[in-house]
Structures are given as structure tokens and as C-alpha cells.
Scaffold this motif. Structure first.
Motif, PDB file in Angstrom:
ATOM      1  N   SER A 106     120.232  72.359  66.627  1.00 36.45           N
ATOM      2  CA  SER A 106     120.451  71.623  65.383  1.00 36.45           C
ATOM      3  C   SER A 106     119.469  72.029  64.290  1.00 36.45           C
ATOM      4  O   SER A 106     119.780  71.928  63.097  1.00 36.45           O
ATOM      5  CB  SER A 106     120.345  70.110  65.633  1.00 36.45           C
ATOM      6  OG  SER A 106     121.338  69.691  66.549  1.00 36.45           O
ATOM      7  N   SER A 107     118.282  72.498  64.701  1.00 34.21           N
ATOM      8  CA  SER A 107     117.285  72.926  63.715  1.00 34.21           C
ATOM      9  C   SER A 107     117.354  74.424  63.446  1.00 34.21           C
ATOM     10  O   SER A 107     116.550  74.961  62.689  1.00 34.21           O
ATOM     11  CB  SER A 107     115.878  72.555  64.196  1.00 34.21           C
ATOM     12  OG  SER A 107     115.558  73.240  65.401  1.00 34.21           O
ATOM     13  N   SER A 108     118.328  75.099  64.070  1.00 36.54           N
ATOM     14  CA  SER A 108     118.462  76.546  63.907  1.00 36.54           C
ATOM     15  C   SER A 108     119.132  76.865  62.574  1.00 36.54           C
ATOM     16  O   SER A 108     119.678  75.984  61.905  1.00 36.54           O
ATOM     17  CB  SER A 108     119.284  77.131  65.059  1.00 36.54           C
ATOM     18  OG  SER A 108     120.652  76.781  64.906  1.00 36.54           O
ATOM     19  N   GLY A 235     111.862  92.324  60.062  1.00 30.73           N
ATOM     20  CA  GLY A 235     111.674  92.111  61.499  1.00 30.73           C
ATOM     21  C   GLY A 235     110.526  91.171  61.785  1.00 30.73           C
ATOM     22  O   GLY A 235     110.633  90.275  62.632  1.00 30.73           O
ATOM     23  N   LEU A 236     109.414  91.346  61.072  1.00 32.63           N
ATOM     24  CA  LEU A 236     108.265  90.466  61.262  1.00 32.63           C
ATOM     25  C   LEU A 236     108.584  89.045  60.809  1.00 32.63           C
ATOM     26  O   LEU A 236     108.263  88.073  61.507  1.00 32.63           O
ATOM     27  CB  LEU A 236     107.060  91.006  60.491  1.00 32.63           C
ATOM     28  CG  LEU A 236     105.819  90.104  60.481  1.00 32.63           C
ATOM     29  CD1 LEU A 236     105.322  89.835  61.894  1.00 32.63           C
ATOM     30  CD2 LEU A 236     104.718  90.732  59.628  1.00 32.63           C
ATOM     31  N   VAL A 237     109.221  88.915  59.641  1.00 28.01           N
ATOM     32  CA  VAL A 237     109.547  87.577  59.128  1.00 28.01           C
ATOM     33  C   VAL A 237     110.520  86.864  60.066  1.00 28.01           C
ATOM     34  O   VAL A 237     110.376  85.671  60.345  1.00 28.01           O
ATOM     35  CB  VAL A 237     110.123  87.663  57.706  1.00 28.01           C
ATOM     36  CG1 VAL A 237     110.581  86.287  57.228  1.00 28.01           C
ATOM     37  CG2 VAL A 237     109.081  88.218  56.738  1.00 28.01           C
ATOM     38  N   HIS A 238     111.507  87.603  60.578  1.00 26.96           N
ATOM     39  CA  HIS A 238     112.444  86.997  61.530  1.00 26.96           C
ATOM     40  C   HIS A 238     111.710  86.515  62.779  1.00 26.96           C
ATOM     41  O   HIS A 238     111.994  85.433  63.309  1.00 26.96           O
ATOM     42  CB  HIS A 238     113.527  87.994  61.913  1.00 26.96           C
ATOM     43  CG  HIS A 238     114.406  87.539  63.030  1.00 26.96           C
ATOM     44  ND1 HIS A 238     114.702  88.318  64.120  1.00 26.96           N
ATOM     45  CD2 HIS A 238     115.018  86.353  63.260  1.00 26.96           C
ATOM     46  CE1 HIS A 238     115.463  87.649  64.954  1.00 26.96           C
ATOM     47  NE2 HIS A 238     115.666  86.464  64.465  1.00 26.96           N
ATOM     48  N   HIS A 239     110.772  87.327  63.272  1.00 27.37           N
ATOM     49  CA  HIS A 239     109.972  86.947  64.434  1.00 27.37           C
ATOM     50  C   HIS A 239     109.216  85.645  64.164  1.00 27.37           C
ATOM     51  O   HIS A 239     109.196  84.738  65.007  1.00 27.37           O
ATOM     52  CB  HIS A 239     108.990  88.070  64.755  1.00 27.37           C
ATOM     53  CG  HIS A 239     107.854  87.677  65.641  1.00 27.37           C
ATOM     54  ND1 HIS A 239     108.003  87.410  66.986  1.00 27.37           N
ATOM     55  CD2 HIS A 239     106.518  87.490  65.359  1.00 27.37           C
ATOM     56  CE1 HIS A 239     106.832  87.070  67.511  1.00 27.37           C
ATOM     57  NE2 HIS A 239     105.916  87.118  66.547  1.00 27.37           N
ATOM     58  N   ILE A 240     108.612  85.526  62.982  1.00 24.44           N
ATOM     59  CA  ILE A 240     107.848  84.322  62.648  1.00 24.44           C
ATOM     60  C   ILE A 240     108.782  83.133  62.461  1.00 24.44           C
ATOM     61  O   ILE A 240     108.504  82.018  62.928  1.00 24.44           O
ATOM     62  CB  ILE A 240     106.994  84.559  61.391  1.00 24.44           C
ATOM     63  CG1 ILE A 240     105.973  85.668  61.645  1.00 24.44           C
ATOM     64  CG2 ILE A 240     106.277  83.273  60.976  1.00 24.44           C
ATOM     65  CD1 ILE A 240     105.183  86.086  60.424  1.00 24.44           C
ATOM     66  N   GLU A 241     109.916  83.364  61.789  1.00 25.09           N
ATOM     67  CA  GLU A 241     110.889  82.281  61.576  1.00 25.09           C
ATOM     68  C   GLU A 241     111.407  81.722  62.893  1.00 25.09           C
ATOM     69  O   GLU A 241     111.699  80.530  63.000  1.00 25.09           O
ATOM     70  CB  GLU A 241     112.077  82.808  60.769  1.00 25.09           C
ATOM     71  CG  GLU A 241     111.818  82.965  59.288  1.00 25.09           C
ATOM     72  CD  GLU A 241     113.002  83.579  58.573  1.00 25.09           C
ATOM     73  OE1 GLU A 241     113.190  83.287  57.384  1.00 25.09           O
ATOM     74  OE2 GLU A 241     113.742  84.370  59.188  1.00 25.09           O
ATOM     75  N   SER A 242     111.532  82.580  63.901  1.00 25.58           N
ATOM     76  CA  SER A 242     112.054  82.135  65.201  1.00 25.58           C
ATOM     77  C   SER A 242     111.090  81.226  65.936  1.00 25.58           C
ATOM     78  O   SER A 242     111.462  80.583  66.920  1.00 25.58           O
ATOM     79  CB  SER A 242     112.370  83.345  66.075  1.00 25.58           C
ATOM     80  OG  SER A 242     111.170  83.980  66.525  1.00 25.58           O
ATOM     81  N   ILE A 247     103.169  81.061  65.575  1.00 28.72           N
ATOM     82  CA  ILE A 247     102.216  81.303  64.492  1.00 28.72           C
ATOM     83  C   ILE A 247     102.478  80.386  63.309  1.00 28.72           C
ATOM     84  O   ILE A 247     101.563  80.004  62.580  1.00 28.72           O
ATOM     85  CB  ILE A 247     102.257  82.784  64.041  1.00 28.72           C
ATOM     86  CG1 ILE A 247     101.131  83.048  63.035  1.00 28.72           C
ATOM     87  CG2 ILE A 247     103.611  83.176  63.495  1.00 28.72           C
ATOM     88  CD1 ILE A 247     101.005  84.493  62.637  1.00 28.72           C
ATOM     89  N   ALA A 248     103.727  80.004  63.081  1.00 25.51           N
ATOM     90  CA  ALA A 248     104.063  79.122  61.974  1.00 25.51           C
ATOM     91  C   ALA A 248     105.431  78.508  62.199  1.00 25.51           C
ATOM     92  O   ALA A 248     106.273  79.067  62.909  1.00 25.51           O
ATOM     93  CB  ALA A 248     104.047  79.889  60.649  1.00 25.51           C
ATOM     94  N   LYS A 249     105.670  77.355  61.589  1.00 26.41           N
ATOM     95  CA  LYS A 249     106.971  76.722  61.621  1.00 26.41           C
ATOM     96  C   LYS A 249     107.868  77.356  60.572  1.00 26.41           C
ATOM     97  O   LYS A 249     107.409  77.912  59.589  1.00 26.41           O
ATOM     98  CB  LYS A 249     106.835  75.214  61.363  1.00 26.41           C
ATOM     99  CG  LYS A 249     106.079  74.463  62.448  1.00 26.41           C
ATOM    100  CD  LYS A 249     106.846  74.479  63.762  1.00 26.41           C
ATOM    101  CE  LYS A 249     106.152  73.640  64.823  1.00 26.41           C
ATOM    102  NZ  LYS A 249     106.890  73.672  66.110  1.00 26.41           N
ATOM    103  N   PHE A 250     109.177  77.205  60.774  1.00 25.99           N
ATOM    104  CA  PHE A 250     110.144  77.824  59.872  1.00 25.99           C
ATOM    105  C   PHE A 250     109.917  77.387  58.435  1.00 25.99           C
ATOM    106  O   PHE A 250     109.910  78.208  57.512  1.00 25.99           O
ATOM    107  CB  PHE A 250     111.566  77.459  60.305  1.00 25.99           C
ATOM    108  CG  PHE A 250     112.626  78.040  59.423  1.00 25.99           C
ATOM    109  CD1 PHE A 250     113.170  79.280  59.692  1.00 25.99           C
ATOM    110  CD2 PHE A 250     113.087  77.345  58.303  1.00 25.99           C
ATOM    111  CE1 PHE A 250     114.145  79.825  58.876  1.00 25.99           C
ATOM    112  CE2 PHE A 250     114.059  77.890  57.478  1.00 25.99           C
ATOM    113  CZ  PHE A 250     114.590  79.126  57.771  1.00 25.99           C
ATOM    114  N   GLU A 251     109.724  76.089  58.213  1.00 28.32           N
ATOM    115  CA  GLU A 251     109.569  75.592  56.845  1.00 28.32           C
ATOM    116  C   GLU A 251     108.302  76.128  56.195  1.00 28.32           C
ATOM    117  O   GLU A 251     108.266  76.360  54.984  1.00 28.32           O
ATOM    118  CB  GLU A 251     109.576  74.063  56.833  1.00 28.32           C
ATOM    119  CG  GLU A 251     110.945  73.450  57.085  1.00 28.32           C
ATOM    120  CD  GLU A 251     111.992  73.927  56.081  1.00 28.32           C
ATOM    121  OE1 GLU A 251     111.648  74.098  54.888  1.00 28.32           O
ATOM    122  OE2 GLU A 251     113.146  74.146  56.485  1.00 28.32           O
ATOM    123  N   ALA A 252     107.256  76.324  56.986  1.00 28.79           N
ATOM    124  CA  ALA A 252     106.015  76.879  56.440  1.00 28.79           C
ATOM    125  C   ALA A 252     106.231  78.313  55.979  1.00 28.79           C
ATOM    126  O   ALA A 252     105.725  78.730  54.929  1.00 28.79           O
ATOM    127  CB  ALA A 252     104.910  76.820  57.489  1.00 28.79           C
TER     128      ALA A 252
END
Length: 270
Positions: A106-108, A235-242, A247-252
Motif C-alpha cells: 500500500s505504501s509502494s 539506479g542509486l536513487v531507486h535503491h534509496i527509494e526502495s 539509508i532514508a525513507k521514500f518521502e525523505a
């Protein structure tokens, strides 16, 4: 609908609309063909025979996992919502293995709005990494590609540092870009073989498409936490978003990247 993806081993084929990563580009293409999320219409045909209509009505009131038929669709929905045997997503019509799995789904990105606008055009996306892929592919502006994006990001002096070995603090940001191409000599008797990774392709055009993709680009970016390396910033941003390494939450990620929009636009259009 046009889809951009990269197919290196570390950055597998990725569907930006659904936020799902696939084992290879063939699996991604099958997903595009079969997933209801990528169909032009939710209804294949509005015309049914009477027997087909009855089968459809039965399907709308039948719970397959419980082998129960309900008097109407509302009763079925109430069952799916209340039963401990179901963790049902009513938007996607999918059942999940646990409440936690449903919460993660649901949060995806599947349920996020396309409210992140590309800084260079009017298109909107669900994820920051999708914007990066859109610009890197050259589909946004023909004079900007993945090499332009990499150079611009490296020049932003982000903290913590994400560039590998060559964090630029000033001066020229020009870099040597290596390009590859193949000729008929790449034919090995049965297929066209990549002389870098030895993958084979049915046509010379397919091989050259592979060689011009990010598959053999130098690793330019590194996750500050888990140290995974990526050729492209997408690729890096997608890794962090996942949130794979935490390392960080999606909203951050979203807020930080949106805060860099103006600087990023200036670097790309200088």
C-alpha cells in the motif's frame, strides 16, 4: 507507452510505473504485456453472451481461496475486508500473505500519484528515480542523455558524497566518455556476441543497442551506507527509494531531490 530501462546485472530491469524490479528485460517486457496496469482499457470487451455474462457475475461474487459464493459483490467485499484469511488490496484486487505485506504494498509506488514533475518538461512521475531515467534516456530532451546527467550530478557536491573516487569540488567537470559499437565481425557463427560480456544477440542492431546502453558504463555512484555501486544516478536513487538498506525513507528522498531541482536544472541547461 514507452518504457525506459537498463539491463546491467546490478541495475536490473525496472518498471517505473509499478515500482517493481525484474530479473531481466525479457521478464520486464512480459510484465508490460500482461499486467492490467499497462493495458489501454480495463475492459477487453463490453459484449458478452448470456452464458459469459453469468460466468462473469459468478466471478464477481465468488471467493476462490475460501471456495465461497456470496449473494452480491458487496457481500464479497465485506468478506475480503473482515476475514482474517485475507489481506486484500481493493485497488489492485490482490491478496497478500500478511498484513505487513499488504502495508508494504500500500505504501509502494503503485498507489502513489504522478505528482513529481520533471524539471525540464511537463511530464509527471510517481518516483524521483523515474524522472532520472526519463532524462537519462534522452526522451525528455535530445541534447541531454545519461552522461550529461551524471556530469551534472557529480558537480552538485552532494553531502554525503555519492561519487566514486572522483568527487568534484571545482574546476572543469568534463569527462572522457567511452562508446562501443560492433560490426558484422561480431558474428560468431550462430549469434552476434558482445566482446565485453559475451552475451549473444540475434541481430547486429540488438547487439549495438546493448553496447550503447548503460550495461558497460563505469560505476559512478555509491550508496553511502551499504556501499553498493551504480552506473547511473537513477539506479542509486531507486535503491534509496526502495528503502532496501534503510539509508532514508521514500518521502525523505523525495523532499531532498525536489529541493535540488533548481540546481539540477541549471547544471543540465548550462
Amino acid at each position: 507507452m514507452n518504457h525506459y530501462y537498463e539491463s546491467s546485472e546490478d541495475e536490473a530491469a525496472y518498471c517505473t510505473d509499478c515500482g517493481r524490479t525484474f530479473v531481466d528485460t525479457r521478464a520486464l517486457q512480459q510484465h508490460y504485456r500482461n499486467s492490467p496496469a499497462h493495458q489501454e482499457s480495463d475492459h477487453e470487451d463490453d459484449c458478452y453472451s448470456s452464458s459469459e455474462q453469468e460466468d462473469t457475475d459468478d466471478y464477481k461474487t465468488y471467493c476462490q481461496s475460501c471456495d465461497r459464493k456470496f449473494k452480491d459483490s458487496l457481500s464479497l467485499f465485506q468478506h475480503l475486508a473482515a476475514s482474517s484469511r485475507h489481506d486484500w488490496c481493493f485497488i489492485c484486487s490482490r491478496d497478500f500473505s500478511s498484513p505487513n505485506a499488504l502495508a508494504q504494498h500500500s505504501s509502494s509506488p503503485v498507489h502513489r500519484a504522478r505528482d513529481i514533475r520533471c524539471p525540464l518538461c511537463k511530464e509527471s512521475f510517481k518516483m524521483v528515480s523515474a524522472i532520472a531515467q526519463h532524462i537519462e534516456s534522452g526522451s525528455c530532451r535530445s541534447d541531454i542523455n545519461r552522461h550529461t546527467v551524471t556530469q551534472a550530478v557529480r558537480s552538485l557536491n552532494l553531502v554525503p558524497a555519492i561519487s566514486i573516487n572522483r568527487r568534484i569540488t571545482g574546476g572543469s567537470t568534463s569527462r572522457t566518455i567511452t562508446s562501443y559499437s560492433a560490426t558484422e565481425r561480431a558474428y560468431n557463427g550462430s549469434a552476434y556476441e558482445c566482446y565485453l560480456c559475451h552475451r549473444t544477440f540475434n541481430t547486429l542492431n540488438a547487439l549495438n543497442t546493448h553496447l550503447s546502453s548503460p550495461a558497460h558504463d563505469t560505476k559512478e555512484f555509491r550508496c553511502p551506507k551499504c556501499r553498493n555501486e551504480y552506473s547511473l544516478i537513477s539506479g542509486l536513487v531507486h535503491h534509496i527509494e526502495s528503502e532496501a538498506c534503510g539509508i532514508a525513507k521514500f518521502e525523505a528522498v523525495r523532499k531532498q531531490m525536489l529541493g535540488l531541482t533548481n540546481s539540477f536544472r541549471k547544471m543540465l541547461t548550462m
